[in-house]
Motif scaffolding. Structure first.
Motif, mmCIF file in Angstrom:
data_model
loop_
_atom_site.group_PDB
_atom_site.id
_atom_site.type_symbol
_atom_site.label_atom_id
_atom_site.label_comp_id
_atom_site.label_asym_id
_atom_site.label_seq_id
_atom_site.Cartn_x
_atom_site.Cartn_y
_atom_site.Cartn_z
ATOM 1 N N ASP A 295 0.808 -1.222 0.000
ATOM 2 C CA ASP A 295 0.000 0.000 0.000
ATOM 3 C C ASP A 295 0.839 1.270 0.000
ATOM 4 O O ASP A 295 0.307 2.375 0.163
ATOM 5 N N CYS A 296 2.151 1.131 -0.165
ATOM 6 C CA CYS A 296 3.036 2.304 -0.133
ATOM 7 C C CYS A 296 2.724 3.249 -1.289
ATOM 8 O O CYS A 296 2.475 2.828 -2.421
ATOM 9 N N CYS A 297 2.743 4.546 -0.997
ATOM 10 C CA CYS A 297 2.585 5.583 -2.014
ATOM 11 C C CYS A 297 3.970 5.929 -2.573
ATOM 12 O O CYS A 297 4.910 6.167 -1.800
ATOM 13 N N ILE A 298 4.082 5.953 -3.899
ATOM 14 C CA ILE A 298 5.360 6.268 -4.537
ATOM 15 C C ILE A 298 5.158 7.413 -5.517
ATOM 16 O O ILE A 298 4.397 7.300 -6.483
ATOM 17 N N GLY A 299 5.829 8.526 -5.262
ATOM 18 C CA GLY A 299 5.792 9.671 -6.152
ATOM 19 C C GLY A 299 7.043 9.720 -7.013
ATOM 20 O O GLY A 299 8.104 9.225 -6.632
ATOM 21 N N VAL A 300 6.914 10.323 -8.203
ATOM 22 C CA VAL A 300 7.986 10.329 -9.191
ATOM 23 C C VAL A 300 8.194 11.738 -9.742
ATOM 24 O O VAL A 300 7.227 12.390 -10.144
ATOM 25 N N ASP A 301 9.447 12.207 -9.778
ATOM 26 C CA ASP A 301 9.786 13.423 -10.513
ATOM 27 C C ASP A 301 10.166 13.035 -11.936
ATOM 28 O O ASP A 301 10.925 12.077 -12.149
ATOM 29 N N VAL A 302 9.661 13.783 -12.907
ATOM 30 C CA VAL A 302 10.008 13.509 -14.304
ATOM 31 C C VAL A 302 10.090 14.824 -15.073
ATOM 32 O O VAL A 302 9.308 15.751 -14.837
ATOM 33 N N ILE A 303 11.073 14.917 -15.963
ATOM 34 C CA ILE A 303 11.297 16.116 -16.777
ATOM 35 C C ILE A 303 10.905 15.813 -18.222
ATOM 36 O O ILE A 303 11.277 14.768 -18.763
ATOM 37 N N VAL A 304 10.171 16.723 -18.836
ATOM 38 C CA VAL A 304 9.847 16.576 -20.258
ATOM 39 C C VAL A 304 10.512 17.701 -21.051
ATOM 40 O O VAL A 304 10.697 18.804 -20.545
ATOM 41 N N GLY A 305 10.876 17.388 -22.301
ATOM 42 C CA GLY A 305 11.413 18.405 -23.193
ATOM 43 C C GLY A 305 12.882 18.698 -23.019
ATOM 44 O O GLY A 305 13.387 19.697 -23.552
ATOM 45 N N HIS A 306 13.603 17.850 -22.292
ATOM 46 C CA HIS A 306 15.049 18.032 -22.145
ATOM 47 C C HIS A 306 15.709 17.899 -23.519
ATOM 48 O O HIS A 306 15.284 17.093 -24.339
ATOM 49 N N PRO A 307 16.749 18.697 -23.813
ATOM 50 C CA PRO A 307 17.424 18.565 -25.110
ATOM 51 C C PRO A 307 17.824 17.115 -25.387
ATOM 52 O O PRO A 307 18.345 16.423 -24.514
ATOM 53 N N GLY A 308 17.566 16.684 -26.609
ATOM 54 C CA GLY A 308 17.854 15.311 -26.987
ATOM 55 C C GLY A 308 16.660 14.394 -26.902
ATOM 56 O O GLY A 308 16.717 13.252 -27.370
ATOM 57 N N GLU A 309 15.557 14.881 -26.305
ATOM 58 C CA GLU A 309 14.369 14.047 -26.150
ATOM 59 C C GLU A 309 13.564 14.049 -27.447
ATOM 60 O O GLU A 309 12.763 14.947 -27.713
ATOM 61 N N THR A 310 13.775 13.034 -28.246
ATOM 62 C CA THR A 310 12.992 12.871 -29.472
ATOM 63 C C THR A 310 11.613 12.330 -29.115
ATOM 64 O O THR A 310 11.343 11.959 -27.966
ATOM 65 N N GLU A 311 10.742 12.265 -30.105
ATOM 66 C CA GLU A 311 9.417 11.692 -29.889
ATOM 67 C C GLU A 311 9.534 10.249 -29.417
ATOM 68 O O GLU A 311 8.803 9.800 -28.525
ATOM 69 N N ALA A 312 10.485 9.511 -30.000
ATOM 70 C CA ALA A 312 10.681 8.111 -29.618
ATOM 71 C C ALA A 312 11.133 7.985 -28.166
ATOM 72 O O ALA A 312 10.657 7.099 -27.432
ATOM 73 N N GLU A 313 12.028 8.874 -27.743
ATOM 74 C CA GLU A 313 12.512 8.813 -26.360
ATOM 75 C C GLU A 313 11.399 9.186 -25.377
ATOM 76 O O GLU A 313 11.272 8.596 -24.306
ATOM 77 N N PHE A 314 10.592 10.175 -25.753
ATOM 78 C CA PHE A 314 9.471 10.545 -24.886
ATOM 79 C C PHE A 314 8.489 9.392 -24.745
ATOM 80 O O PHE A 314 8.035 9.081 -23.636
ATOM 81 N N LEU A 315 8.159 8.744 -25.851
ATOM 82 C CA LEU A 315 7.216 7.622 -25.797
ATOM 83 C C LEU A 315 7.804 6.452 -25.003
ATOM 84 O O LEU A 315 7.080 5.763 -24.282
ATOM 85 N N ASP A 316 9.104 6.251 -25.124
ATOM 86 C CA ASP A 316 9.775 5.213 -24.334
ATOM 87 C C ASP A 316 9.609 5.505 -22.844
ATOM 88 O O ASP A 316 9.281 4.618 -22.042
ATOM 89 N N LEU A 361 1.806 13.867 -19.615
ATOM 90 C CA LEU A 361 2.248 13.258 -18.359
ATOM 91 C C LEU A 361 1.402 13.719 -17.172
ATOM 92 O O LEU A 361 1.221 12.967 -16.208
ATOM 93 N N HIS A 362 0.893 14.936 -17.226
ATOM 94 C CA HIS A 362 -0.033 15.356 -16.165
ATOM 95 C C HIS A 362 -1.296 14.486 -16.183
ATOM 96 O O HIS A 362 -1.825 14.118 -15.127
ATOM 97 N N SER A 363 -1.769 14.172 -17.364
ATOM 98 C CA SER A 363 -2.938 13.284 -17.473
ATOM 99 C C SER A 363 -2.616 11.895 -16.948
ATOM 100 O O SER A 363 -3.435 11.267 -16.263
ATOM 101 N N LEU A 364 -1.410 11.422 -17.256
ATOM 102 C CA LEU A 364 -0.987 10.118 -16.749
ATOM 103 C C LEU A 364 -0.906 10.137 -15.225
ATOM 104 O O LEU A 364 -1.298 9.171 -14.561
ATOM 105 N N SER A 365 -0.446 11.245 -14.666
ATOM 106 C CA SER A 365 -0.362 11.365 -13.213
ATOM 107 C C SER A 365 -1.735 11.256 -12.567
ATOM 108 O O SER A 365 -1.908 10.575 -11.549
ATOM 109 N N GLU A 366 -2.718 11.942 -13.152
ATOM 110 C CA GLU A 366 -4.075 11.858 -12.613
ATOM 111 C C GLU A 366 -4.604 10.434 -12.677
ATOM 112 O O GLU A 366 -5.271 9.959 -11.751
ATOM 113 N N LYS A 367 -4.303 9.757 -13.763
ATOM 114 C CA LYS A 367 -4.722 8.360 -13.912
ATOM 115 C C LYS A 367 -4.061 7.490 -12.839
ATOM 116 O O LYS A 367 -4.719 6.646 -12.207
ATOM 117 N N LYS A 368 -2.771 7.699 -12.623
ATOM 118 C CA LYS A 368 -2.036 6.925 -11.625
ATOM 119 C C LYS A 368 -2.587 7.176 -10.216
ATOM 120 O O LYS A 368 -2.772 6.250 -9.421
#
Length: 442
Positions: A295-316, A361-368
């Motif tokens: 039942d542990c709650c786990i929060g995650v920090d994530v950065i979007v749009g960092h240089p080098g982040e292609t569409e493929a890397e974002f989807l990964d 990712l904000h939408s994914l967070s709400e889902k999570k």
């Protein structure tokens, strides 16, 4: 008696330091007032994680000048260390103090005599190498929860981050001092302490030498009487050991809640970001936590749009996060920061694309979050109720960081209460019923 007001931008660490600095003023006979009560002195503690934080600093200075044009304005914090000359040119600013000077604010500025018009602001900002002292800090904003700083600075040169330039090298308090501060906090009636710092998993370095570990610290804190809960604010995955996870799982006072920065679920991006782990290690940490604390709650920090982040890397990254059994995301949209390695990386992600990825990712967070909350339906937990009343209801958090609401009862404020989580309300909070009352129904 001069009146002083404080405004804090940024992280929990900044709030703990502002609170400690405010107590220094009060000990010298200054009267602490609210920002809008026309103080004689304004102290603005700044953040510089994003470009938006810099803009906020300028706005707060303008607000201070509107409230009291004769008020003395001093700027401290990360932005003040990184760009002291730039800040000194903001109209209305009287003094700028860097990381090595901010805890000597009362001593260095003394009379807080406002500068004559058109005279440049006083700049007291030493090179970051001079910021090697450690200052114990904790917040006292309310009786319920306190942020206790246990570590400062960082030795990790992540490509996007200015924190090492703003706060200096990693350094820590002693275990004895942290435990003493916890006892002081307990004596004030506070029930929960949140441990905070820049990189708290690196706890134990004093004067460049490691004398203890974070595990040593939490073992000692677990014995402090009067504090019902300790919460770990954020810890790097490579420093979150099996021993720490196992200790929390069996602890008397440490709650089942971890906030673990990931930044990207793409190993390619983690390499470009100069992070010290791959996603396989992160997944291992999450699985270990869930094995011992389902039942542990786990929060995650994530950065979007960092240089080098292609569409493929974002989807990964998205697919990795989607499959992880985590509870919520803190999403940061990359913004360019001076003197960071990320500025040399390509391709640069257009700001419009950064915003779109942030929204996903904000939408994914709400889902999570919703999925995690639903797993808690009809379960029993202990809530620490806060003095946060709206529309006849009060709020609080369970030990595993589920936010709940209940009918207002002044007897419940700052009290731990066993409850049954019944249903999620329209505003996303759990409605609860007293566990004793619930037992009468079944």
């Amino acid at each position: 008696m001069k009146r002083v007001a404080f405004y804090t931008l940024g992280c929990k660490l900044n709030y703990s330091e502002t609170s400690s600095i405010s107590r220094m003023f009060e000990e010298k006979g200054y009267q602490k007032v609210e920002f809008n009560q026309k103080p004689d002195i304004f102290i603005i503690n700044t953040c510089s994680v994003t470009d938006n934080a810099d803009k906020k600093c300028r706005k707060i200075v303008r607000e201070a000048q509107a409230i009291n044009p004769d008020g003395y304005v001093a700027i401290i914090g990360c932005y003040a260390q990184l760009k002291p000359r730039e800040i000194s040119e903001i109209p209305g600013v009287d003094a700028v103090l860097g990381a090595a000077e901010k805890f000597r604010l009362v001593e260095l500025l003394d009379t807080f005599q406002k500068s004559p018009q058109n005279e440049p602001a006083l700049v007291l900002a030493s090179p970051i190498e001079d910021a090697y002292d450690y200052h114990t800090s904790y917040s006292l904003n309310d009786r319920t929860r306190t942020f206790l700083k246990v570590q400062d600075g960082c030795d990790y040169p992540c490509s996007y981050c200015t924190i090492p330039l703003a706060r200096g090298k990693s350094r820590s308090d002693s275990i004895a001092n942290v435990v003493a501060a916890a006892h002081e906090i307990a004596a004030r009636g506070v029930k929960e302490i949140v441990l905070t710092g820049v990189n708290i998993g690196d706890f134990g370095i004093q004067q460049g030498i490691r004398s203890s570990t974070f595990l040593d610290l939490i073992r000692e804190l677990d014995q402090v009487e009067g504090i019902e809960r300790f919460r770990i604010s954020s810890i790097e995955p490579n420093l979150l050991t099996d021993e720490i996870i196992s200790f929390v799982a069996n602890s008397r006072r440490f709650v089942p809640h971890f906030h673990i920065p990931l930044q990207s679920g793409s190993n390619t991006m983690l390499g470009l970001m100069k992070r010290r782990y791959k996603r396989e290690l992160y997944q291992n940490r999450v699985e270990k936590i869930k094995q011992l604390m389902p039942d542990c709650c786990i929060g995650v920090d994530v950065i979007v749009g960092h240089p080098g982040e292609t569409e493929a890397e974002f989807l990964d990254s998205f697919h990795f996060l989607n499959e992880l059994p985590v509870s919520y995301l803190h999403v940061f949209t990359y913004s360019e920061r001076a003197d960071t390695h990320a500025l040399s990386l390509r391709p640069v992600v257009p700001k419009k694309v950064r915003a779109e990825r942030s929204g996903i990712l904000h939408s994914l967070s709400e889902k999570k979050k919703r999925a995690f909350y639903e797993t808690q339906t009809d379960s029993s937990h202990v809530v620490l109720f806060e003095n946060d009343v709206e529309d006849g209801h009060m709020q609080g958090f369970t030990e595993n960081y589920v936010r709940v609401m209940a009918r207002y009862d002044p007897l419940l404020i700052n009290e731990l209460k066993a409850v049954r989580l019944t249903q999620i309300s329209a505003n996303g909070l759990f409605e609860v019923i007293d566990e004793e009352i619930f037992e009468q129904y079944v």
